[in-house]
Design a protein around this motif. Structure first.
Motif, PDB file in Angstrom:
ATOM      1  N   SER A 235      51.547  48.889  38.403  1.00  0.00           N
ATOM      2  CA  SER A 235      51.506  47.521  37.869  1.00  0.00           C
ATOM      3  C   SER A 235      52.660  46.671  38.379  1.00  0.00           C
ATOM      4  CB  SER A 235      51.520  47.558  36.336  1.00  0.00           C
ATOM      5  OG  SER A 235      50.302  48.089  35.839  1.00  0.00           O
ATOM      6  N   ARG A 236      53.830  47.275  38.552  1.00  0.00           N
ATOM      7  CA  ARG A 236      54.969  46.511  39.080  1.00  0.00           C
ATOM      8  C   ARG A 236      54.731  46.094  40.526  1.00  0.00           C
ATOM      9  NH1 ARG A 236      58.466  50.564  36.189  1.00  0.00           N
ATOM     10  NH2 ARG A 236      59.070  49.556  34.218  1.00  0.00           N
ATOM     11  N   ILE A 237      54.104  46.974  41.301  1.00  0.00           N
ATOM     12  CA  ILE A 237      53.780  46.630  42.676  1.00  0.00           C
ATOM     13  C   ILE A 237      52.756  45.491  42.707  1.00  0.00           C
ATOM     14  CG2 ILE A 237      52.661  47.460  44.785  1.00  0.00           C
ATOM     15  CD1 ILE A 237      53.922  50.204  44.225  1.00  0.00           C
ATOM     16  N   LEU A 238      51.726  45.591  41.852  1.00  0.00           N
ATOM     17  CA  LEU A 238      50.724  44.529  41.784  1.00  0.00           C
ATOM     18  C   LEU A 238      51.350  43.214  41.324  1.00  0.00           C
ATOM     19  CD1 LEU A 238      47.686  46.435  40.191  1.00  0.00           C
ATOM     20  CD2 LEU A 238      48.054  45.864  42.606  1.00  0.00           C
ATOM     21  N   ALA A 239      52.275  43.282  40.376  1.00  0.00           N
ATOM     22  CA  ALA A 239      52.956  42.074  39.895  1.00  0.00           C
ATOM     23  C   ALA A 239      53.772  41.435  41.014  1.00  0.00           C
ATOM     24  CB  ALA A 239      53.852  42.411  38.708  1.00  0.00           C
ATOM     25  N   ASP A 240      54.409  42.255  41.836  1.00  0.00           N
ATOM     26  CA  ASP A 240      55.188  41.733  42.964  1.00  0.00           C
ATOM     27  C   ASP A 240      54.279  41.051  43.977  1.00  0.00           C
ATOM     28  OD1 ASP A 240      57.766  41.587  44.499  1.00  0.00           O
ATOM     29  OD2 ASP A 240      56.619  42.805  45.914  1.00  0.00           O
ATOM     30  N   ILE A 241      53.112  41.645  44.229  1.00  0.00           N
ATOM     31  CA  ILE A 241      52.140  41.022  45.131  1.00  0.00           C
ATOM     32  C   ILE A 241      51.686  39.678  44.565  1.00  0.00           C
ATOM     33  CG2 ILE A 241      49.815  41.244  46.089  1.00  0.00           C
ATOM     34  CD1 ILE A 241      50.285  44.267  46.220  1.00  0.00           C
ATOM     35  N   LEU A 242      51.467  39.623  43.242  1.00  0.00           N
ATOM     36  CA  LEU A 242      51.070  38.379  42.593  1.00  0.00           C
ATOM     37  C   LEU A 242      52.135  37.296  42.758  1.00  0.00           C
ATOM     38  CD1 LEU A 242      49.315  39.267  39.206  1.00  0.00           C
ATOM     39  CD2 LEU A 242      48.515  37.643  40.919  1.00  0.00           C
ATOM     40  N   ASP A 243      53.389  37.649  42.525  1.00  0.00           N
ATOM     41  CA  ASP A 243      54.472  36.666  42.638  1.00  0.00           C
ATOM     42  C   ASP A 243      54.571  36.110  44.057  1.00  0.00           C
ATOM     43  OD1 ASP A 243      55.453  36.534  40.011  1.00  0.00           O
ATOM     44  OD2 ASP A 243      56.593  38.384  40.267  1.00  0.00           O
ATOM     45  N   LYS A 244      54.530  36.993  45.039  1.00  0.00           N
ATOM     46  CA  LYS A 244      54.630  36.550  46.432  1.00  0.00           C
ATOM     47  C   LYS A 244      53.395  35.741  46.832  1.00  0.00           C
ATOM     48  CE  LYS A 244      57.635  40.361  47.863  1.00  0.00           C
ATOM     49  NZ  LYS A 244      57.729  41.648  48.595  1.00  0.00           N
ATOM     50  N   GLY A 245      52.231  36.184  46.383  1.00  0.00           N
ATOM     51  CA  GLY A 245      51.001  35.474  46.714  1.00  0.00           C
ATOM     52  C   GLY A 245      50.931  34.102  46.079  1.00  0.00           C
ATOM     53  N   MET A 246      51.366  33.997  44.815  1.00  0.00           N
ATOM     54  CA  MET A 246      51.377  32.702  44.128  1.00  0.00           C
ATOM     55  C   MET A 246      52.352  31.738  44.805  1.00  0.00           C
ATOM     56  SD  MET A 246      49.296  32.203  41.601  1.00  0.00           S
ATOM     57  CE  MET A 246      50.169  30.996  40.596  1.00  0.00           C
ATOM     58  N   TYR A 247      53.473  32.258  45.260  1.00  0.00           N
ATOM     59  CA  TYR A 247      54.448  31.425  45.973  1.00  0.00           C
ATOM     60  C   TYR A 247      53.811  30.837  47.222  1.00  0.00           C
ATOM     61  CZ  TYR A 247      58.609  30.080  48.605  1.00  0.00           C
ATOM     62  OH  TYR A 247      59.538  29.380  49.336  1.00  0.00           O
ATOM     63  N   THR A 248      53.070  31.675  47.942  1.00  0.00           N
ATOM     64  CA  THR A 248      52.397  31.212  49.161  1.00  0.00           C
ATOM     65  C   THR A 248      51.331  30.176  48.847  1.00  0.00           C
ATOM     66  OG1 THR A 248      52.791  33.325  50.279  1.00  0.00           O
ATOM     67  CG2 THR A 248      51.027  31.940  51.156  1.00  0.00           C
ATOM     68  N   LEU A 249      50.508  30.438  47.837  1.00  0.00           N
ATOM     69  CA  LEU A 249      49.455  29.497  47.457  1.00  0.00           C
ATOM     70  C   LEU A 249      50.032  28.137  47.074  1.00  0.00           C
ATOM     71  CD1 LEU A 249      47.013  31.637  45.240  1.00  0.00           C
ATOM     72  CD2 LEU A 249      46.725  30.956  47.628  1.00  0.00           C
ATOM     73  N   ARG A 250      51.115  28.177  46.323  1.00  0.00           N
ATOM     74  CA  ARG A 250      51.719  26.922  45.850  1.00  0.00           C
ATOM     75  C   ARG A 250      52.367  26.138  47.002  1.00  0.00           C
ATOM     76  NH1 ARG A 250      53.873  28.312  40.941  1.00  0.00           N
ATOM     77  NH2 ARG A 250      52.338  27.011  39.839  1.00  0.00           N
ATOM     78  N   ASN A 251      53.065  26.834  47.879  1.00  0.00           N
ATOM     79  CA  ASN A 251      53.835  26.150  48.912  1.00  0.00           C
ATOM     80  C   ASN A 251      53.023  25.769  50.144  1.00  0.00           C
ATOM     81  OD1 ASN A 251      56.979  26.102  48.251  1.00  0.00           O
ATOM     82  ND2 ASN A 251      56.106  27.950  47.357  1.00  0.00           N
ATOM     83  N   THR A 252      51.816  26.283  50.263  1.00  0.00           N
ATOM     84  CA  THR A 252      50.933  25.874  51.358  1.00  0.00           C
ATOM     85  C   THR A 252      49.913  24.830  50.909  1.00  0.00           C
ATOM     86  OG1 THR A 252      49.410  27.702  50.860  1.00  0.00           O
ATOM     87  CG2 THR A 252      51.135  28.103  52.519  1.00  0.00           C
ATOM     88  N   GLY A 253      49.925  24.491  49.614  1.00  0.00           N
ATOM     89  CA  GLY A 253      48.974  23.507  49.102  1.00  0.00           C
ATOM     90  C   GLY A 253      47.640  24.096  48.712  1.00  0.00           C
ATOM     91  N   GLN A 254      47.454  25.409  48.905  1.00  0.00           N
ATOM     92  CA  GLN A 254      46.184  26.042  48.584  1.00  0.00           C
ATOM     93  C   GLN A 254      45.905  26.042  47.082  1.00  0.00           C
ATOM     94  OE1 GLN A 254      47.354  29.579  51.184  1.00  0.00           O
ATOM     95  NE2 GLN A 254      45.133  29.650  51.359  1.00  0.00           N
ATOM     96  N   LEU A 255      46.975  26.155  46.284  1.00  0.00           N
ATOM     97  CA  LEU A 255      46.784  26.171  44.840  1.00  0.00           C
ATOM     98  C   LEU A 255      46.253  24.824  44.351  1.00  0.00           C
ATOM     99  CD1 LEU A 255      47.017  27.566  42.114  1.00  0.00           C
ATOM    100  CD2 LEU A 255      49.409  26.830  42.005  1.00  0.00           C
ATOM    101  N   ASN A 256      46.848  23.739  44.819  1.00  0.00           N
ATOM    102  CA  ASN A 256      46.363  22.417  44.422  1.00  0.00           C
ATOM    103  C   ASN A 256      44.910  22.212  44.832  1.00  0.00           C
ATOM    104  OD1 ASN A 256      48.459  21.199  42.969  1.00  0.00           O
ATOM    105  ND2 ASN A 256      49.543  20.632  44.840  1.00  0.00           N
ATOM    106  N   HIS A 257      44.571  22.668  46.029  1.00  0.00           N
ATOM    107  CA  HIS A 257      43.193  22.536  46.508  1.00  0.00           C
ATOM    108  C   HIS A 257      42.236  23.297  45.594  1.00  0.00           C
ATOM    109  CE1 HIS A 257      39.978  21.919  49.413  1.00  0.00           C
ATOM    110  NE2 HIS A 257      39.687  23.216  49.311  1.00  0.00           N
ATOM    111  N   LEU A 258      42.650  24.478  45.156  1.00  0.00           N
ATOM    112  CA  LEU A 258      41.822  25.288  44.258  1.00  0.00           C
ATOM    113  C   LEU A 258      41.675  24.613  42.895  1.00  0.00           C
ATOM    114  CD1 LEU A 258      42.240  29.133  43.875  1.00  0.00           C
ATOM    115  CD2 LEU A 258      41.719  27.696  41.937  1.00  0.00           C
ATOM    116  N   LEU A 259      42.783  24.076  42.368  1.00  0.00           N
ATOM    117  CA  LEU A 259      42.764  23.470  41.043  1.00  0.00           C
ATOM    118  C   LEU A 259      41.927  22.199  40.998  1.00  0.00           C
ATOM    119  CD1 LEU A 259      46.505  23.964  40.011  1.00  0.00           C
ATOM    120  CD2 LEU A 259      44.522  25.194  39.104  1.00  0.00           C
ATOM    121  N   ILE A 260      41.928  21.443  42.093  1.00  0.00           N
ATOM    122  CA  ILE A 260      41.140  20.203  42.145  1.00  0.00           C
ATOM    123  C   ILE A 260      39.668  20.489  41.866  1.00  0.00           C
ATOM    124  CG2 ILE A 260      40.263  18.450  43.748  1.00  0.00           C
ATOM    125  CD1 ILE A 260      43.085  18.389  44.986  1.00  0.00           C
ATOM    126  N   LYS A 261      39.205  21.643  42.310  1.00  0.00           N
ATOM    127  CA  LYS A 261      37.814  22.052  42.077  1.00  0.00           C
ATOM    128  C   LYS A 261      37.471  22.058  40.600  1.00  0.00           C
ATOM    129  CE  LYS A 261      34.824  26.102  42.867  1.00  0.00           C
ATOM    130  NZ  LYS A 261      34.741  27.422  43.549  1.00  0.00           N
TER     131      LYS A 261
END
Length: 280
Positions: A235-261
């Motif tokens: 679970s700690r490894i999965l949580a680390d993947i989540l943190d790094k992945g969320m950082y990427t989504l947010r800083n590349t604009g992908q998260l905003n694009h997803l939320l607009i949907k």
């Protein structure tokens, strides 16, 4: 002699298998792996966070998980379950991730650092003359709620002391049925988040009738993905993947694009964003 040797080698083989599984997860955290590791995600229906598995709108939380894990070589299996069953499956290790939980709701779970949104506790009604101004304002109405969801202590105490003033529902479509009860006049108030109630009210063509009666600012908290305490290393490894992945989504604009949907904004930007009452 053979009766002692066989258990020894079995135990050693078991330790090697567990070590290999963790090594594969660690490699997945660094990049794609050849063999797909499965990540099982569960929750009850709670749009816009999560909806029907396999649909065009699985919910923004499910789409975030797919965006993060599938690019790392994981296969994401999303199951829709009643809330109590979902919590039980993640706690026992039958599933890996529970959508929409606060740290104090399930303190034995493993959490990433990055939140899923901001939780809030608001009340909704059809009566323009009723306002939520605090716990005492519920004394004159019948309030509907979803059993198994994380409500503040004062709310649950009120349910226990005055069960005649509350109507609890359970099941994966409880939020939808709760809104229908409000529309039918069987309850006069329901707790929820603006994002969730707004979504279901729009789907039921009730957006012009359902009114926000007020929110409990003291009960606002951060909402997270909760990971299984049955295997904390995994679970700690999965949580680390989540943190790094969320950082990427947010800083590349992908998260905003997803939320607009889903008609939402990033909760970290100070806007209204996706908000929830901690599964209320």
């Amino acid at each position: 002699m053979e009766t002692e040797t066989v258990p020894f080698f079995r135990a050693r083989a078991g330790r090697l298998a567990r070590c290999l599984a963790l090594c594969l997860l660690a490699l997945a955290a660094a990049g794609p792996v050849a063999a797909q590791e499965r990540v099982v995600v569960v929750s009850d229906t709670w749009m816009p966070y999560n909806g029907a598995p396999g649909s065009a709108r699985e919910g923004y939380a499910v789409e975030m998980l797919r965006a993060v894990f599938e690019r790392r070589g994981f296969a994401v299996e999303y199951r829709r379950l009643p809330r109590k069953r979902a919590v039980s499956d993640v706690r026992s290790g039958q599933a890996d991730i529970l959508i929409g939980v606060t740290r104090d709701e399930l303190p034995d779970f493993v959490f990433p650092e990055t939140s899923l949104g901001q939780s809030e506790l608001c009340f909704f009604t059809l009566d323009p003359g009723w306002r939520f101004t605090g716990p005492e304002s519920l004394s004159g109405v019948v309030t509907g709620y979803v059993q198994g969801h994380d409500y503040p202590r004062w709310f649950l105490d009120d349910v226990r002391r005055h069960p005649e003033r509350f109507h609890g529902l359970h099941g994966e479509d409880a939020s939808v049925r709760l809104l229908a009860m409000l529309a039918e006049g069987r309850v006069q108030a329901i707790p929820g988040s603006r994002a969730v109630i707004g979504y279901y009210a729009q789907r039921a063509d009730l957006l012009d009738r359902v009114l926000l009666a007020g929110c409990s600012k003291a009960d606002a908290r951060e909402l997270f993905f909760g990971l299984s305490p049955a295997n904390t290393d995994r679970s700690r490894i999965l949580a680390d993947i989540l943190d790094k992945g969320m950082y990427t989504l947010r800083n590349t604009g992908q998260l905003n694009h997803l939320l607009i949907k889903y008609g939402l904004k990033d909760w970290a930007g100070g806007g209204p964003g996706p908000t929830g009452p901690s599964r209320d």
